[in-house]
Design an enzyme around this catalytic site. Structure first.
Site: not given
Length: 219
Positions: A16, A76, A155
């Site tokens: 992330d 992502e 996170d």
């Protein structure tokens, strides 16, 4: 290093990215079980220069990859943000993450936030706390997350969610491929038997046998 995946297991590094805090997490699928391996956060607080922050992120991920030898990086996809400056900074952090993975020979998988949340929570608009609880449930089986060494940082759990998303996606793809292979084998079986039976059976009998095979799902 990372690209040499043994056939019986798949180890995934989820990340992330962020210029201040970059979460990471490693999970592994061995057979039908999914195991938590490690997770953490690379913090660049105290470093005011962006190049220095990116260096810290890159060096930290290189160490994580060297220690845990994952086969795949999952993160992502880049998205449009209302704050253009924040989007630029996130893109720079993603860049060093992708660089570290590519240099190590890892396969790279990218998923949208909706895909990650749907795979882990079952709902594409889940909040961060819901994602964290789902990660704890999937990896901890209801046990105390801290007792299992699972991270409390969102996170890190977001990174674990990205890794779990890849495991879920690859498992589904394998099931679809297995079903397709079975379908092709059934068709080949029916075709070969038809050719051999035509030499000894009447056409009407062959048609009846094929119809019965189709009704059982073999063709």
């Amino acid at each position: 290093m990372g690209a040499q995946s043994p056939p019986s297991s798949l180890r995934v590094l989820g990340v992330d990215p962020g210029t201040l805090r970059t979460g990471w997490g490693v999970v592994e699928r061995a057979g039908r079980s999914v195991e938590f391996r490690a997770a953490g956060v690379l913090s660049t607080r105290g470093f005011h220069s962006l190049p220095e922050r990116l260096r810290i992120i890159y060096a930290g991920l290189v160490e994580v990859i060297h220690t845990w030898t994952p086969h795949v990086l999952s993160l992502e996809k880049a998205f449009l943000a209302y704050n253009v400056q924040s989007a630029f900074r996130l893109g720079e952090a993603r860049g060093v993450v992708l660089l570290a993975a590519a240099q190590a020979g890892l396969r790279i998988a990218e998923y949208s936030a909706t895909e990650i949340k749907t795979a882990v929570v079952g709902y594409g608009r889940a909040e961060k706390l819901q994602v964290q609880k789902a990660v704890f449930a999937l990896l901890g089986g209801g046990a105390n997350p801290q007792a299992l060494g699972l991270p409390v940082s969102k996170d890190a759990t977001d990174a674990l969610a990205a890794a779990l998303c890849h495991l879920q996606t690859t498992r589904l793809a394998e099931q679809v491929q297995k079903a397709a292979d079975g379908r092709r084998q059934a068709i080949n079986w029916a075709g070969s038997h038809t050719r051999s039976l035509r030499n000894v059976l009447p056409q009407k009998t062959i048609e009846q046998l094929l119809a019965a095979a189709k009704s059982r799902g073999r063709v």
